[in-house]
Design an enzyme around this catalytic site. Structure first.
Site, mmCIF file in Angstrom:
data_model
loop_
_atom_site.group_PDB
_atom_site.id
_atom_site.type_symbol
_atom_site.label_atom_id
_atom_site.label_comp_id
_atom_site.label_asym_id
_atom_site.label_seq_id
_atom_site.Cartn_x
_atom_site.Cartn_y
_atom_site.Cartn_z
ATOM 1 N N GLU A 21 0.809 -1.218 0.000
ATOM 2 C CA GLU A 21 0.000 0.000 0.000
ATOM 3 C C GLU A 21 0.844 1.271 0.000
ATOM 4 O O GLU A 21 0.484 2.261 -0.644
ATOM 5 C CB GLU A 21 -0.918 0.013 1.228
ATOM 6 C CG GLU A 21 -1.997 -1.044 1.233
ATOM 7 C CD GLU A 21 -3.104 -0.733 0.237
ATOM 8 O OE1 GLU A 21 -3.418 0.451 0.058
ATOM 9 O OE2 GLU A 21 -3.632 -1.673 -0.355
ATOM 10 N N ASP A 48 -8.104 8.205 -8.960
ATOM 11 C CA ASP A 48 -8.684 6.945 -9.433
ATOM 12 C C ASP A 48 -10.208 6.985 -9.399
ATOM 13 O O ASP A 48 -10.872 5.951 -9.511
ATOM 14 C CB ASP A 48 -8.175 5.770 -8.601
ATOM 15 C CG ASP A 48 -8.589 5.853 -7.137
ATOM 16 O OD1 ASP A 48 -9.091 6.925 -6.714
ATOM 17 O OD2 ASP A 48 -8.408 4.865 -6.411
#
Length: 291
Positions: free
Chosen positions: A69, A85
């Site tokens: 991550e 995103d």
């Protein structure tokens, strides 16, 4: 469904760089003490932590996910960024997003234990974004929200809330799935945990339960196929999903994230199904060591 951001090379830490050149230097040492799935099964009897993992195995799983991550073995409670995103701001140790109620649940839980916190004022807008499924951040506004998240992360209570949310929404559901499947190795359980974080636990085609169903259809359940065979098939199914997700909004980021699966497959290749430490891994071209 919670959607993970891709590991970004620019975010690699100095600590990661120090070990990058020696990513697999300790592989042979790991292999020397490697445990087969059968031996790992025997060791499972000794597990005392929630989810069938010892505290150290759980910690290593968390650190592996942190590598995927945030490119560091240290959990990044104060991370907050719009990665463009379509999901608004992604923040915290598990990438809680503003468009789907993910971050809202964290902020509500934090406000319940600490009403006078820097994030409480964003709840109305987070509620609006969650209801609309909107990635728009102008109404927060984004820069204020990011700054407030970073400020809140200095509070131990906020970090504990993030830990609790991860356990409730990702770790525990994944471990319940592992129990139903009869998975006993720490590595297999860590893979389901990572998939839970990235894919979510809903009813969608891309979610963890669907990945499990497709794996069972491919090779049968672990009790019949054998745990290592089943796990390798799960790796394949997950890679296929990351490469060809049903949710088109995640496609670009997910296609870049395949190495988080391949990292765990490389651990399996060494035979370290117990996630024994020290654990040396490579992910997205950088090397890391987990004690």
């Amino acid at each position: 469904m919670r959607v993970s951001r891709t590991r970004r090379l620019a975010a690699a830490t100095a600590a990661a760089a120090l070990v990058a050149g020696a990513a697999w230097a300790a592989t042979s040492a790991s292999a020397a003490t490697a445990t087969t799935p059968a031996r790992a099964t025997a060791a499972a009897v000794q597990r005392a932590s929630a989810g069938g993992l010892t505290p150290d195995q759980h910690r290593r799983a968390d650190q592996l996910i942190s590598i995927f991550e945030n490119s560091t073995t240290e959990l990044q409670y104060g991370y907050a960024e719009n990665i463009n995103d379509g999901r608004g701001v992604t923040a915290g140790r598990a990438g809680f997003t503003t468009n789907d109620g993910d971050a809202l649940k964290v902020v509500r839980a934090y406000t319940a234990v600490s009403p006078d916190n820097p994030l409480a004022r964003f709840i109305p807008e987070l509620e609006r974004l969650a209801a609309a499924g909107s990635g728009d951040t102008s109404g927060l506004p984004e820069s204020d929200y990011v700054a407030a998240w970073k400020q809140a992360a200095q509070d131990a209570a906020f970090r504990q809330v993030q830990d609790d949310q991860v356990d409730q929404r990702y770790f525990t559901p994944a471990m319940n799935q592992a129990d139903q499947l009869g998975l006993t190795t720490a590595l297999a359980r860590a893979e389901l945990y990572d998939a839970s974080i990235q894919h979510g636990n809903g009813s969608e085609y891309d979610a963890l339960p669907a990945l499990i169903s497709r794996t069972n259809a491919k090779v049968g359940p672990p009790s019949g196929a054998g745990e290592s065979t089943w796990l390798n098939a799960f790796f394949d199914v997950r890679v296929d999903d990351l490469t060809n997700p049903a949710n088109s909004s995640t496609a670009d980021e997910w296609r870049k994230s395949v190495d988080r699966v391949e990292c765990l497959r490389r651990i399996a290749a060494t035979g370290n199904y117990n996630l024994d430490g020290p654990l040396s891994v490579t992910a997205f071209g950088s090397g890391y060591t987990i004690d």
